[in-house]
Design an enzyme around this catalytic site. Structure first.
Site, PDB file in Angstrom:
ATOM      1  N   GLU A   4      27.342 -57.086   6.856  1.00  0.00           N
ATOM      2  CA  GLU A   4      28.298 -56.151   6.196  1.00  0.00           C
ATOM      3  C   GLU A   4      28.125 -54.834   6.697  1.00  0.00           C
ATOM      4  O   GLU A   4      27.475 -53.929   7.819  1.00  0.00           O
ATOM      5  CB  GLU A   4      27.432 -55.314   4.611  1.00  0.00           C
ATOM      6  CG  GLU A   4      26.407 -57.004   3.468  1.00  0.00           C
ATOM      7  CD  GLU A   4      25.994 -56.206   2.317  1.00  0.00           C
ATOM      8  OE1 GLU A   4      26.226 -54.448   2.167  1.00  0.00           O
ATOM      9  OE2 GLU A   4      25.626 -57.224   1.894  1.00  0.00           O
ATOM     10  N   LYS A   9      27.887 -50.774   7.555  1.00  0.00           N
ATOM     11  CA  LYS A   9      27.554 -49.972   6.965  1.00  0.00           C
ATOM     12  C   LYS A   9      28.315 -48.227   7.476  1.00  0.00           C
ATOM     13  O   LYS A   9      28.641 -48.247   7.742  1.00  0.00           O
ATOM     14  CB  LYS A   9      26.203 -49.338   8.218  1.00  0.00           C
ATOM     15  CG  LYS A   9      25.684 -48.636   7.594  1.00  0.00           C
ATOM     16  CD  LYS A   9      24.406 -48.108   8.587  1.00  0.00           C
ATOM     17  CE  LYS A   9      22.882 -47.205   8.093  1.00  0.00           C
ATOM     18  NZ  LYS A   9      23.596 -46.099   7.435  1.00  0.00           N
ATOM     19  N   ASP A  27      29.585 -44.962   5.934  1.00  0.00           N
ATOM     20  CA  ASP A  27      28.857 -43.992   6.120  1.00  0.00           C
ATOM     21  C   ASP A  27      29.283 -43.071   4.550  1.00  0.00           C
ATOM     22  O   ASP A  27      30.685 -42.535   5.188  1.00  0.00           O
ATOM     23  CB  ASP A  27      29.234 -43.214   7.680  1.00  0.00           C
ATOM     24  CG  ASP A  27      28.737 -42.238   7.664  1.00  0.00           C
ATOM     25  OD1 ASP A  27      28.288 -41.716   7.454  1.00  0.00           O
ATOM     26  OD2 ASP A  27      29.299 -41.452   8.994  1.00  0.00           O
ATOM     27  N   TYR A  45      26.803 -52.496  -2.858  1.00  0.00           N
ATOM     28  CA  TYR A  45      25.908 -53.409  -2.363  1.00  0.00           C
ATOM     29  C   TYR A  45      24.464 -54.349  -1.998  1.00  0.00           C
ATOM     30  O   TYR A  45      23.933 -54.439  -1.228  1.00  0.00           O
ATOM     31  CB  TYR A  45      26.199 -53.125  -0.253  1.00  0.00           C
ATOM     32  CG  TYR A  45      25.284 -51.466   0.036  1.00  0.00           C
ATOM     33  CD1 TYR A  45      23.860 -51.266  -0.393  1.00  0.00           C
ATOM     34  CD2 TYR A  45      26.506 -50.602   0.431  1.00  0.00           C
ATOM     35  CE1 TYR A  45      23.659 -49.853  -0.023  1.00  0.00           C
ATOM     36  CE2 TYR A  45      25.746 -49.387   0.305  1.00  0.00           C
ATOM     37  CZ  TYR A  45      24.781 -49.160  -0.235  1.00  0.00           C
ATOM     38  OH  TYR A  45      24.290 -47.825   0.551  1.00  0.00           O
ATOM     39  N   LYS A  77      23.332 -49.526  15.211  1.00  0.00           N
ATOM     40  CA  LYS A  77      23.923 -48.435  14.930  1.00  0.00           C
ATOM     41  C   LYS A  77      25.111 -48.793  16.353  1.00  0.00           C
ATOM     42  O   LYS A  77      25.047 -49.268  16.811  1.00  0.00           O
ATOM     43  CB  LYS A  77      22.816 -47.266  14.522  1.00  0.00           C
ATOM     44  CG  LYS A  77      22.385 -46.986  13.874  1.00  0.00           C
ATOM     45  CD  LYS A  77      22.997 -46.318  12.461  1.00  0.00           C
ATOM     46  CE  LYS A  77      23.607 -45.630  12.396  1.00  0.00           C
ATOM     47  NZ  LYS A  77      22.438 -44.228  11.860  1.00  0.00           N
ATOM     48  N   CYS A 108       6.319 -14.704  25.297  1.00  0.00           N
ATOM     49  CA  CYS A 108       7.976 -15.020  24.689  1.00  0.00           C
ATOM     50  C   CYS A 108       8.703 -13.964  24.153  1.00  0.00           C
ATOM     51  O   CYS A 108       8.061 -12.641  24.658  1.00  0.00           O
ATOM     52  CB  CYS A 108       6.634 -14.540  23.479  1.00  0.00           C
ATOM     53  SG  CYS A 108       7.734 -14.646  21.602  1.00  0.00           S
ATOM     54  N   CYS A 154       8.035 -10.723  21.559  1.00  0.00           N
ATOM     55  CA  CYS A 154       7.314 -10.305  21.232  1.00  0.00           C
ATOM     56  C   CYS A 154       6.185  -9.870  22.778  1.00  0.00           C
ATOM     57  O   CYS A 154       4.870  -8.912  22.539  1.00  0.00           O
ATOM     58  CB  CYS A 154       5.502 -10.936  20.253  1.00  0.00           C
ATOM     59  SG  CYS A 154       4.862 -11.939  20.976  1.00  0.00           S
ATOM     60  N   CYS A 201       3.898 -19.678  22.224  1.00  0.00           N
ATOM     61  CA  CYS A 201       3.860 -17.774  21.817  1.00  0.00           C
ATOM     62  C   CYS A 201       2.226 -17.929  21.691  1.00  0.00           C
ATOM     63  O   CYS A 201       2.027 -18.477  20.767  1.00  0.00           O
ATOM     64  CB  CYS A 201       4.846 -17.051  21.880  1.00  0.00           C
ATOM     65  SG  CYS A 201       4.099 -15.682  20.613  1.00  0.00           S
ATOM     66  N   CYS A 211       3.092 -11.964  16.428  1.00  0.00           N
ATOM     67  CA  CYS A 211       4.063 -12.336  16.979  1.00  0.00           C
ATOM     68  C   CYS A 211       5.427 -12.079  15.748  1.00  0.00           C
ATOM     69  O   CYS A 211       5.034 -12.500  14.654  1.00  0.00           O
ATOM     70  CB  CYS A 211       4.400 -13.369  17.412  1.00  0.00           C
ATOM     71  SG  CYS A 211       6.421 -13.862  18.058  1.00  0.00           S
TER      72      CYS A 211
HETATM   73  S1  IVH Z   1      21.651 -51.219   2.827  1.00  0.00           S
HETATM   74  C1  IVH Z   1      16.985 -51.290   0.054  1.00  0.00           C
HETATM   75  N1  IVH Z   1      24.399 -51.635   2.610  1.00  0.00           N
HETATM   76  O1  IVH Z   1      22.938 -46.392   4.780  1.00  0.00           O
HETATM   77  C2  IVH Z   1      18.626 -50.796   1.493  1.00  0.00           C
HETATM   78  N2  IVH Z   1      23.116 -50.235   3.171  1.00  0.00           N
HETATM   79  O2  IVH Z   1      20.807 -46.038   6.539  1.00  0.00           O
HETATM   80  C3  IVH Z   1      18.945 -50.103   0.928  1.00  0.00           C
HETATM   81  N3  IVH Z   1      24.887 -48.073   3.781  1.00  0.00           N
HETATM   82  O3  IVH Z   1      20.435 -45.164   2.473  1.00  0.00           O
HETATM   83  C4  IVH Z   1      20.089 -49.838   2.099  1.00  0.00           C
HETATM   84  N4  IVH Z   1      26.541 -49.001   3.724  1.00  0.00           N
HETATM   85  O4  IVH Z   1      23.165 -44.860   1.799  1.00  0.00           O
HETATM   86  C5  IVH Z   1      22.675 -50.595   2.546  1.00  0.00           C
HETATM   87  N5  IVH Z   1      26.129 -52.196   3.266  1.00  0.00           N
HETATM   88  C6  IVH Z   1      25.157 -51.123   2.887  1.00  0.00           C
HETATM   89  C7  IVH Z   1      24.776 -49.596   3.545  1.00  0.00           C
HETATM   90  C8  IVH Z   1      23.600 -49.606   3.736  1.00  0.00           C
HETATM   91  C9  IVH Z   1      25.715 -47.964   3.789  1.00  0.00           C
HETATM   92  C10 IVH Z   1      23.930 -46.513   3.930  1.00  0.00           C
HETATM   93  C11 IVH Z   1      22.915 -47.026   2.374  1.00  0.00           C
HETATM   94  C12 IVH Z   1      21.729 -46.324   3.127  1.00  0.00           C
HETATM   95  C13 IVH Z   1      21.707 -45.769   4.399  1.00  0.00           C
HETATM   96  C14 IVH Z   1      20.655 -46.128   5.121  1.00  0.00           C
END
Ligand code: IVH
Length: 706
Positions: A123, A125, A127, A234, A322, A428, A431, A446, A452
């Site tokens: 899925e 991720k 942001d 999700y 990532k 430092c 100080c 320091c 300090c």
């Molecule tokens: S699952 C227990 N799925 O990423 C699993 N998280 O870095 C919980 N996030 O805290 C997270 N897209 O805020 C999941 N498709 C996705 C996501 C996702 C964004 C975020 C979420 C999580 C954070 C972790």
């Protein structure tokens, strides 16, 4: 560095100690008042090495083994919500090898061969910021942010104004359903919002994520209603009945209830398919219309998810792959040195302001002197190809998420001829005391201690910070304001508690001065008075003793039970020997480094005097006894020999899920030994100590009830 495969047991134990120490230091610097002492890449490498050594020598795993904490505690102004099921974070991987290692690890844990089917859902991720939505009888009753994962902010009224969050559900949802997902803002809405804000002369947001967070966390829901927030579901927390058998079907069901679910999620049978989804999403990322920062891979089978369970703050069954962070080139204008609470000389790069991934960056952390010189502080190996950083250089800046920007490269072809190597100060800058670097330490410190002014001020800021004394109306800003105030100086913690009395004797009263009036001066003194009653753990944490974080403070408070017991033990202890030292280092989670730092603090004259002057102002509350949950709550279990029905890792995870602690060796504090074929000395030791020993079948029975 010696390869993990060739470490002897003794060398491995020493290395784990060294890594625990370095990483604890890095964590404290990163999360506390100090700036980071090493780069993310270096930090990740050390964490990985630690994990590899622990994997090879599981019994050497330290009680203070480096493991992360998530998020930040809830802000004031909102009610709080305790999450019935914690809201977790995700572990990260950055490359193909990391993804394959993730898959291999799961297969080992589940004892699946390399060819056995193991499907994932990939899925995007998103942001944004995560949100938990509680529905009862299909009606939205509560919305909460993640907060620190256990307790979040109650943002129900605000969530109700978001069009994409259904107020009532369609279909036949479970009676209780907590849906989790991400609140975010599209690029177009973000641009329009900022244009409007700029036209009105109000604050513009740095990026869509901040705009979404700022919009949701509005005390006035009317403001939230005027902001174009969006939502993707999700995941889920508390549910009265299972949603489905697989992640994939659960997503379909969530869509059926009326939640937006990412149309980009894919069901994948093999790791290669995960990587293909990643490549596809990364290529299409710029055209999506909203920010994504990676791809999340989740085990599809929810039964397997259950078996895999959780680590401290992350599920074992999911990982975030990532996208690479954004970078830009700019000029290094100056290198400043900040002095932190524990004396750390933290170098900071001043940059010609530049936009990196939508945010203007003008500072970057330089971690430590080795980092500037182009070598790793931990290993001495070259970084950036060994190229040093000089004022005047063109440098490549990287910014990832919310972390402080870093300098990852330097362009030698554009180095001005007059640029000279940076000379890191050995005294430092605040100080003038010697600044020394101890062997094994990444940073120079320091030695001025509380003499300090920089250290004294940072220590005070720590003392009043949210997780410490948390005095309303007396934060970092007020520390700076009063530190050198001629009428009402506050230079150490005790001074805070004598403020009111000293003020009453002053010719000019606080209520008649600069920003204060009658009311706010009275409020400040009332807020200070209300903190005279302080829980022991908070007090210990607030003292700002090096290596003593929140978790350690909790352990100490629980172990000693009262300030008197704690204080007299610290006073009586000597580093490295004697019954008090043994008792201190015998606390699960307190290693020799932490212990030495504590004992030294109580024997260092100036530091001790500050503590002694503070204590008479306080009523110190003893800790509550911990109340465990789960059928094995508070029990200590040791596994030995071979288990035939589950791997050792799974057994450990399930014991921990039921509230137990899993130890590597048998002692008088062990409650239970689970012994499989091949068990030997540990069983004999258990029998000698009268500890109960059970076999795998009995263990499974016990878990059946767990
Ligand atoms: S699952 C227990 N799925 O990423 C699993 N998280 O870095 C919980 N996030 O805290 C997270 N897209 O805020 C999941 N498709 C996705 C996501 C996702 C964004 C975020 C979420 C999580 C954070 C972790």
């Amino acid at each position: 560095m010696q390869p993990v495969e060739s470490l002897t047991e003794e060398a491995a134990a020493a290395e784990l100690l060294r890594l625990a120490r370095l990483l604890a230091e890095a964590d404290a610097a990163y999360h506390g008042a100090d700036a980071p002492v090493m780069s993310d890449a270096e930090y990740d490498a050390l964490k990985r090495r630690n994990a590899e050594i622990e994997a090879r020598f599981p019994h050497l795993r330290r009680p203070d083994s480096p493991s992360g904490q998530v998020g930040a505690p809830p802000a004031e102004g909102f009610g709080t919500v305790r999450h019935r099921v914690p809201m977790l974070s995700l572990a990260n991987v950055f490359d193909e090898a990391g993804v394959r290692e993730f898959d291999d690890q799961l297969r080992r844990f589940l004892r699946l061969g390399p060819e056995a089917p193991l499907a994932y859902v990939a899925e995007p991720k998103i942001d944004g910021l995560s949100l938990s939505l509680r529905y009862e009888g299909g009606v939205l009753v509560q919305a909460a942010t993640r907060g620190d994962g256990t307790t979040g902010e109650d943002v129900t009224a605000n969530a109700r104004t978001v069009a994409e969050i259904p107020a009532t559900l369609s279909g036949t949802p479970p009676d209780i359903l907590e849906v989790r997902g991400e609140i975010y803002m599209s690029h177009a809405d973000f641009a329009a919002l900022n244009a409007r804000a700029a036209a009105e002369g109000s604050k513009v947001f740095a990026n869509p994520r901040n705009a979404a967070a700022g919009s949701l966390r509005q005390l006035d829901p009317q403001v939230t209603a005027s902001r174009p927030l969006r939502f993707f579901a999700y995941s889920w927390g508390d549910v009265s009945e299972p949603l489905a058998d697989t992640q994939w079907d659960a997503l379909r069901r969530l869509a059926g209830f009326g939640f937006p679910v990412s149309p980009l999620a894919r069901l994948c049978e093999r790791v290669d398919q995960l990587l293909a989804v990643y490549a596809e999403l990364e290529a299409g990322r710029a055209d999506l219309g909203y920010d994504i920062d990676g791809v999340v891979y989740k085990v599809n089978d929810l039964g397997l998810q259950q078996r895999l369970g959780f680590r401290h703050t992350t599920p074992r069954w999911a990982v975030a792959h990532k996208f690479p962070a954004e970078t830009a080139w700019t000029r290094l204008l100056a290198i400043d040195i900040n002095v932190g609470r524990t004396g750390t000389l933290a170098p900071l790069a001043r940059l010609e302001p530049i936009t990196v991934g939508g945010v203007v960056v003008s500072n970057a952390t330089l971690h430590n002197e080795d980092y500037i010189a182009g070598r790793s502080a931990a290993t001495g190996e070259p970084i950036r190809g060994g190229r040093d950083l000089r004022v005047g250089d063109w440098v490549k800046v990287r910014r990832a998420g919310d972390v402080i920007p870093q300098i990852v490269d330097v362009d030698l072809s554009r180095r001005p001829p007059e640029a000279v190597p940076f000379v890191f100060p050995t005294v430092c800058p605040r100080c003038g005391s010697d600044a020394v670097r101890e062997p094994g330490d990444a940073v120079r410190r320091c030695t001025g201690g509380l003499g300090c002014p920089a250290q004294a001020m940072e220590k005070l800021k720590h003392f009043v910070s949210r997780k410490a004394f948390d005095i309303e109306g007396f934060g970092a800003k007020q520390v700076e304001m009063f530190f050198d105030d001629p009428l009402l100086p506050v230079r150490e913690p005790a001074d805070i508690f004598t403020m009111e009395e000293r003020d009453a004797r002053n010719p000019e009263r606080l209520r008649d001065r600069f920003r204060y009036g009658e009311q706010s001066a009275a409020n400040l003194f009332r807020a200070i008075a209300s903190r005279r009653r302080i829980p022991l753990a908070r007090l210990i944490f607030a003292l700002g003793i090096r290596h003593v974080g929140e978790a350690t403070a909790q352990l100490l408070a629980r172990h000693y039970g009262s300030w008197e017991a704690f204080e007299s033990a610290m006073t009586a202890a000597t580093v490295g020997e004697g019954p008090e030292w043994e008792a201190l280092t015998g606390i699960d989670g307190v290693g020799p480094v932490v212990a030495a730092s504590l004992v030294n603090a109580f024997h260092q004259e100036a530091e001790r005097a500050v503590i002694d002057r503070l204590i008479p102002h306080l009523t110190i509350l003893p800790p509550n006894r911990p109340v465990g949950t789960g059928t094995l709550a508070g029990r200590t279990i040791v596994f030995t020999g071979t288990l035939e029905r589950m791997t050792r890792a799974e057994a450990k995870a399930r014991a921990e899920a039921a509230g137990a602690r899993v130890a590597g060796s048998v002692s008088a504090r062990t409650d239970l030994v689970v012994a499989g074929p091949g068990a030997g000395s540990k069983v004999r030791e258990a029998e000698r100590l009268g500890v109960r020993v059970i076999d795998e079948a009995e263990w499974l029975d016990l878990l059946g009830g767990a």
